[in-house]
Design a protein around this motif. Sequence first.
Motif, mmCIF file in Angstrom:
data_model
loop_
_atom_site.group_PDB
_atom_site.id
_atom_site.type_symbol
_atom_site.label_atom_id
_atom_site.label_comp_id
_atom_site.label_asym_id
_atom_site.label_seq_id
_atom_site.Cartn_x
_atom_site.Cartn_y
_atom_site.Cartn_z
ATOM 1 N N ARG A 1 93.910 -5.385 52.188
ATOM 2 C CA ARG A 1 92.561 -5.373 51.625
ATOM 3 C C ARG A 1 92.511 -5.967 50.230
ATOM 4 O O ARG A 1 91.466 -6.454 49.780
ATOM 5 C CB ARG A 1 92.039 -3.933 51.582
ATOM 6 C CG ARG A 1 91.811 -3.336 52.959
ATOM 7 C CD ARG A 1 91.619 -1.836 52.878
ATOM 8 N NE ARG A 1 91.368 -1.252 54.197
ATOM 9 C CZ ARG A 1 91.598 0.026 54.493
ATOM 10 N NH1 ARG A 1 92.080 0.841 53.566
ATOM 11 N NH2 ARG A 1 91.357 0.479 55.710
ATOM 12 N N GLY B 1 85.962 -7.343 52.252
ATOM 13 C CA GLY B 1 85.992 -7.842 50.892
ATOM 14 C C GLY B 1 84.716 -7.735 50.092
ATOM 15 O O GLY B 1 84.628 -8.315 48.994
ATOM 16 N N THR C 1 83.398 -5.988 47.785
ATOM 17 C CA THR C 1 83.733 -4.932 46.831
ATOM 18 C C THR C 1 82.556 -4.476 45.979
ATOM 19 O O THR C 1 82.589 -3.377 45.421
ATOM 20 C CB THR C 1 84.881 -5.392 45.921
ATOM 21 O OG1 THR C 1 84.528 -6.645 45.314
ATOM 22 C CG2 THR C 1 86.165 -5.574 46.723
#
Length: 234
Positions: free
Chosen positions: A112, A72, A74
């Motif tokens: 995801r 995670g 990102t």
Amino acid sequence: MTTALLDLVLPPRCAGCDAPGVLVCARCTAELRGEPARRMPVPSPPGLPDCWSATVYAGAARRAILAYKEHGRTALAHPLAGALALAAGTAVGGHPVVLVPVPSARPALRRRGHDPVARLAVLAAGYLRAAGWPASAAQVLAQRRRVADQAGLNALQRAENLSSAFRLAPGAGASMAALLESGTVIVLVDDVVTTGATLAEAARTLRAAGAESAVAVTVAATRRRGRARDDHSR
């Protein structure tokens, strides 16, 4: 989502070495960008385009890619896309390019919560444009059917798993016209190349639609038996 929010409200830690206060430290950034080169899997599957990568899949690069895809983080899309753009620019020179991301499996997208490779392609195209290259990203490929998790599969099993797994995405006609434009280099994009089965199948799908991809670019390349050949030649 929790990890992404923590990156916003708490001091970050380097994804490569866990040093405090920075998303990716200078030392790990240098390792991530590595030395862009042609790195082909050994052996290479039939139909695989020339594969270029920014670095090898080890150390800081491996940790950063896993943190981005699976945990995670990102925000790591930006440094990873920078490495991808560097490899793409080295591979194609100043030619106009269209970056075509390899489609992610639907279960992986749900797990995801984002499409990591598509995001990298869009950001990398932006970095190339900022550097003066005519570049765009086009998500023209999609999954045709469910495929098994590639982890743990050998080269033959990966090829069988991916056979006829891709198709043109709905409404991809306009993007395909851009791919077929004279002088434009079609660059397939993925995060990591291991056996090359995924990129070879993606190239086959484009070829069947009349678009030839001469180059594939990834952030990193996995070292395989006999050591994949690294060089700077096309």
